[in-house]
Design an enzyme around this catalytic site. Structure first.
Site, PDB file in Angstrom:
ATOM      1  N   GLY A  14       0.841  -1.198   0.000  1.00  0.00           N
ATOM      2  CA  GLY A  14       0.000   0.000   0.000  1.00  0.00           C
ATOM      3  C   GLY A  14       0.877   1.250   0.000  1.00  0.00           C
ATOM      4  O   GLY A  14       2.037   1.218  -0.443  1.00  0.00           O
ATOM      5  N   VAL A  80       0.582 -12.855   4.687  1.00  0.00           N
ATOM      6  CA  VAL A  80       1.467 -13.065   5.833  1.00  0.00           C
ATOM      7  C   VAL A  80       0.648 -13.556   7.023  1.00  0.00           C
ATOM      8  O   VAL A  80      -0.358 -12.946   7.402  1.00  0.00           O
ATOM      9  CB  VAL A  80       2.226 -11.765   6.176  1.00  0.00           C
ATOM     10  CG1 VAL A  80       3.003 -11.919   7.472  1.00  0.00           C
ATOM     11  CG2 VAL A  80       3.162 -11.415   5.033  1.00  0.00           C
ATOM     12  N   GLU A 176     -18.023  11.609   0.554  1.00  0.00           N
ATOM     13  CA  GLU A 176     -17.797  11.381  -0.878  1.00  0.00           C
ATOM     14  C   GLU A 176     -18.807  10.388  -1.444  1.00  0.00           C
ATOM     15  O   GLU A 176     -19.344  10.584  -2.534  1.00  0.00           O
ATOM     16  CB  GLU A 176     -16.357  10.895  -1.080  1.00  0.00           C
ATOM     17  CG  GLU A 176     -15.361  12.032  -0.893  1.00  0.00           C
ATOM     18  CD  GLU A 176     -13.909  11.606  -0.724  1.00  0.00           C
ATOM     19  OE1 GLU A 176     -13.047  12.491  -0.746  1.00  0.00           O
ATOM     20  OE2 GLU A 176     -13.628  10.404  -0.565  1.00  0.00           O
TER      21      GLU A 176
HETATM   22  C1  LIG Z   1     -12.319   4.425   1.171  1.00  0.00           C
HETATM   23  C2  LIG Z   1     -11.078   5.120   1.669  1.00  0.00           C
HETATM   24  C3  LIG Z   1     -10.841   6.443   1.317  1.00  0.00           C
HETATM   25  C4  LIG Z   1      -9.691   7.083   1.765  1.00  0.00           C
HETATM   26  N1  LIG Z   1      -9.490   8.388   1.383  1.00  0.00           N
HETATM   27  C5  LIG Z   1      -8.342   8.992   1.743  1.00  0.00           C
HETATM   28  C6  LIG Z   1      -8.053  10.310   1.301  1.00  0.00           C
HETATM   29  O1  LIG Z   1      -8.856  10.936   0.587  1.00  0.00           O
HETATM   30  N2  LIG Z   1      -6.868  10.872   1.673  1.00  0.00           N
HETATM   31  C7  LIG Z   1      -5.970  10.196   2.438  1.00  0.00           C
HETATM   32  O2  LIG Z   1      -4.895  10.727   2.721  1.00  0.00           O
HETATM   33  N3  LIG Z   1      -6.217   8.965   2.889  1.00  0.00           N
HETATM   34  C8  LIG Z   1      -7.374   8.333   2.561  1.00  0.00           C
HETATM   35  N4  LIG Z   1      -7.624   7.067   2.999  1.00  0.00           N
HETATM   36  C9  LIG Z   1      -6.673   6.429   3.919  1.00  0.00           C
HETATM   37  C10 LIG Z   1      -5.459   5.893   3.186  1.00  0.00           C
HETATM   38  O3  LIG Z   1      -5.844   5.135   2.061  1.00  0.00           O
HETATM   39  C11 LIG Z   1      -4.667   5.054   4.171  1.00  0.00           C
HETATM   40  O4  LIG Z   1      -4.292   5.884   5.245  1.00  0.00           O
HETATM   41  C12 LIG Z   1      -3.428   4.452   3.528  1.00  0.00           C
HETATM   42  O5  LIG Z   1      -3.796   3.556   2.514  1.00  0.00           O
HETATM   43  C13 LIG Z   1      -2.575   3.753   4.570  1.00  0.00           C
HETATM   44  O6  LIG Z   1      -1.462   3.176   3.953  1.00  0.00           O
HETATM   45  P1  LIG Z   1      -0.856   1.819   4.526  1.00  0.00           P
HETATM   46  O7  LIG Z   1       0.342   1.528   3.692  1.00  0.00           O
HETATM   47  O8  LIG Z   1      -0.709   1.914   5.977  1.00  0.00           O
HETATM   48  O9  LIG Z   1      -1.979   0.730   4.275  1.00  0.00           O
HETATM   49  P2  LIG Z   1      -2.666   0.276   2.897  1.00  0.00           P
HETATM   50  O10 LIG Z   1      -2.506   1.289   1.837  1.00  0.00           O
HETATM   51  O11 LIG Z   1      -4.041  -0.120   3.285  1.00  0.00           O
HETATM   52  O12 LIG Z   1      -1.836  -0.991   2.492  1.00  0.00           O
HETATM   53  C14 LIG Z   1      -1.819  -2.165   3.244  1.00  0.00           C
HETATM   54  C15 LIG Z   1      -1.428  -3.298   2.320  1.00  0.00           C
HETATM   55  O13 LIG Z   1      -1.125  -4.435   3.119  1.00  0.00           O
HETATM   56  C16 LIG Z   1      -1.669  -5.581   2.518  1.00  0.00           C
HETATM   57  N5  LIG Z   1      -1.870  -6.558   3.572  1.00  0.00           N
HETATM   58  C17 LIG Z   1      -2.648  -6.451   4.670  1.00  0.00           C
HETATM   59  N6  LIG Z   1      -2.535  -7.539   5.438  1.00  0.00           N
HETATM   60  C18 LIG Z   1      -1.669  -8.361   4.804  1.00  0.00           C
HETATM   61  C19 LIG Z   1      -1.155  -9.651   5.103  1.00  0.00           C
HETATM   62  N7  LIG Z   1      -1.493 -10.320   6.210  1.00  0.00           N
HETATM   63  N8  LIG Z   1      -0.305 -10.205   4.234  1.00  0.00           N
HETATM   64  C20 LIG Z   1       0.059  -9.567   3.094  1.00  0.00           C
HETATM   65  N9  LIG Z   1      -0.388  -8.334   2.773  1.00  0.00           N
HETATM   66  C21 LIG Z   1      -1.236  -7.741   3.627  1.00  0.00           C
HETATM   67  C22 LIG Z   1      -2.953  -5.076   1.884  1.00  0.00           C
HETATM   68  O14 LIG Z   1      -3.375  -5.938   0.843  1.00  0.00           O
HETATM   69  C23 LIG Z   1      -2.542  -3.706   1.381  1.00  0.00           C
HETATM   70  O15 LIG Z   1      -2.051  -3.755   0.061  1.00  0.00           O
HETATM   71  C24 LIG Z   1      -8.767   6.400   2.574  1.00  0.00           C
HETATM   72  C25 LIG Z   1      -9.006   5.072   2.924  1.00  0.00           C
HETATM   73  C26 LIG Z   1     -10.143   4.433   2.468  1.00  0.00           C
HETATM   74  C27 LIG Z   1     -10.394   2.983   2.839  1.00  0.00           C
END
Ligand SMILES: Cc1cc2nc3c(=O)[nH]c(=O)nc-3n(C[C@H](O)[C@H](O)[C@H](O)COP(=O)(O)OP(=O)(O)OC[C@H]3O[C@@H](n4cnc5c(N)ncnc54)[C@H](O)[C@@H]3O)c2cc1C
Length: 464
Positions: A14, A80, A176
């Site tokens: 992500g 994982v 939204e």
């Molecule tokens: C509908 C929605 C709208 C949003 N709108 C906004 C916005 O307008 N502006 C903004 O700044 N933020 C927004 N966000 C929040 C933003 O998307 C998150 O804060 C951001 O994605 C966090 O990044 P991350 O890398 O922590 O997690 P993520 O981007 O969620 O990535 C986590 C990754 O880990 C993988 N994963 C999880 N568990 C496992 C496992 N056990 N094994 C292997 N892979 C795994 C998942 O498949 C995913 O690809 C929004 C979120 C959502 C759900």
């Protein structure tokens, strides 16, 4: 892939994980990024997939494509299951269930978050949320199916139920979604239906706090409320969902308790960190907060494990919000730290967040933005929102494709080019439903079958 070089395993592709991987491109390390999906998902635009505005591929490029030019990185598709910190091994399962043991010298866990129903997990059956591409496609199927059902309903009471949409939670995602539903019902669909007047649709936005967009400035909250109301959205603040089933939702607000007949409920309220956060907390003694996020050291490492980092939505650090910027900046920071450790460069000071502001779009050419110390509303905020979101999409093709879709849909035809209802995996659930004598519904984890819904609704389809 081990050749004596420092091995970095990144869990999650992500915002956090992908940034960590990319910023390691010049480091003397080998990176393995493992994700349970094959794509990097741009969650902020998921709601546009749910509304049929853009296609899923535009916001979900394959992870391996995003790193194809990065020779020191590889991508693996695997879920994982365990983090063996003592032996420095990540244990995952491949798509066919085969075990994958990934040894590391540095580990970056960026597994994000999922929905939280605040202890009422039974709501998940009746109010799906939106975190994955599957969720968004499922919501799209569900939303569009309801208009189809309304077109066929002959009983005005039943038709009103099909046309009532309740969004729970008025944060950016809820706002939204409500805006998109209003646009669909009032601008896009009316000309296409013959029996039903889609402008009769009721879109209700529930919020437990006293205002919509709770973390935003009051001026932006007022603008958002007024604009949504102008679009026909019914807003209820200080209101909580207390119960729900497949045909209704019960709410408790300033005017007491009310049961609203509605066939669609969408959950846009809480988040719960990945279970990997709890696993890390248990293995390192780090604290866990109420949203299941693990506390990390100021350099994003875990107590007693300087080689293990956790970033993004699954961590609690300096009270940062669960949005994309902290995840991206933390990813960049830990990459810098790992690079410094492996090259002997000076170790960077603790992570410091640079707040670039926040924004939310409301609907047709309107948004709110809090950036550079100023508050923006309306079309200017919409342009800012559009520019930033397109800029952060991965890949020029996806950026141009998204811009084209927006221009086409919003300015030229008011259409939605991706209004596909897919019918998969539904028969069993709908059969079970029918046996239980329930009204037709869209079940979580299933895809709606219109034919079955019609069948289950009234025995045979009727058109007025
Ligand atoms: C509908 C929605 C709208 C949003 N709108 C906004 C916005 O307008 N502006 C903004 O700044 N933020 C927004 N966000 C929040 C933003 O998307 C998150 O804060 C951001 O994605 C966090 O990044 P991350 O890398 O922590 O997690 P993520 O981007 O969620 O990535 C986590 C990754 O880990 C993988 N994963 C999880 N568990 C496992 C496992 N056990 N094994 C292997 N892979 C795994 C998942 O498949 C995913 O690809 C929004 C979120 C959502 C759900």
């Amino acid at each position: 892939m081990s050749n004596g070089r420092h091995r970095v395993v990144v869990v999650g592709g992500g915002f956090g994980g992908l940034n960590a991987t990319r910023y390691l491109k010049d480091a003397p390390v080998d990176v393995t990024i493992v994700d349970r999906t094959n794509h990097h998902l741009f969650q902020p635009l998921l709601y546009q997939v749910a509304a049929g505005l853009i296609s899923p591929g535009l916001i979900a490029p394959a992870i391996r494509a995003t790193i194809k030019k990065q020779r020191n990185a590889r991508a693996l598709l695997g879920e994982v299951k365990d983090l063996d910190l003592a032996n420095k091994v990540v244990k995952a399962l491949g798509p066919d269930g085969r075990p994958l043991d990934l040894e590391y010298d540095s580990l970056v866990v960026a597994a994000g978050a999922s929905h939280s129903y605040f202890g009422k997990d039974e709501f998940a059956e009746f109010a799906p949320g939106m975190k994955t591409i599957e969720d968004a496609r499922y919501l799209r199927d569900g939303i569009l199916s309801k208009f189809e059902m309304a077109e066929m309903a002959t009983d005005p009471v039943e038709r009103a139920e099909w046309l009532t949409f309740v969004v729970i939670g008025a944060g950016p995602t809820g706002v939204e979604l409500a805006g998109q539903l209003a646009e669909l019902a009032h601008l896009v669909l009316p000309q296409e239906y013959r029996t039903v007047d889609t402008t009769e649709a009721r879109i209700i936005l529930l919020e437990g706090a006293p205002a919509v967009l709770p973390p935003f400035d009051e001026k932006l909250q007022k603008y958002t409320k007024a604009h949504l109301e102008k679009m026909g959205v019914e807003i209820r603040v200080n209101t909580l969902a207390t119960d729900m089933n497949h045909e209704s939702i019960t709410v408790k607000g300033p005017n007491g308790v009310e049961t609203i007949r509605a066939r669609t409920r969408i959950w846009a309220a809480g988040v719960q960190a990945s279970p990997l956060a709890k696993m890390l907390a248990e293995k390192t003694g780090a604290e866990l907060d109420r949203a299941g996020r693990v506390s990390v050291n100021p350099d994003c490492s875990l107590p007693g494990h300087p080689e293990v980092f956790a970033i993004g939505d699954m961590v609690s650090l300096n009270k940062l919000p669960g949005v994309a910027q902290p995840a991206m900046q933390e990813g960049k920071y830990v990459a810098k730290l790992i690079k410094a450790r492996t090259t002997g460069a000076p170790i960077p000071p603790p992570f410091k967040y640079f707040d670039k502001g926040s924004m939310a779009t409301i609907g047709h050419k309107a948004a709110v933005a809090d950036a550079f110390g100023y508050k923006f509303t309306g079309f200017i905020a919409y342009l800012m929102w559009g520019f930033i979101h397109v800029a952060y999409l991965v890949g020029w093709g996806n950026r141009l494709g998204t811009l084209y879709n927006w221009a086409h849909s919003l300015w030229f035809s008011k259409s939605r080019g991706h209004r596909i209802i897919t019918f998969e995996r539904t028969m069993v659930e709908l059969d079970e439903n029918r046996k239980k004598g329930r009204a037709p519904v869209v079940l979580p984890g299933s895809k709606p079958s219109l034919a079955d819904e019609i069948d289950a609704a009234e025995g045979a389809p009727k058109t007025a």
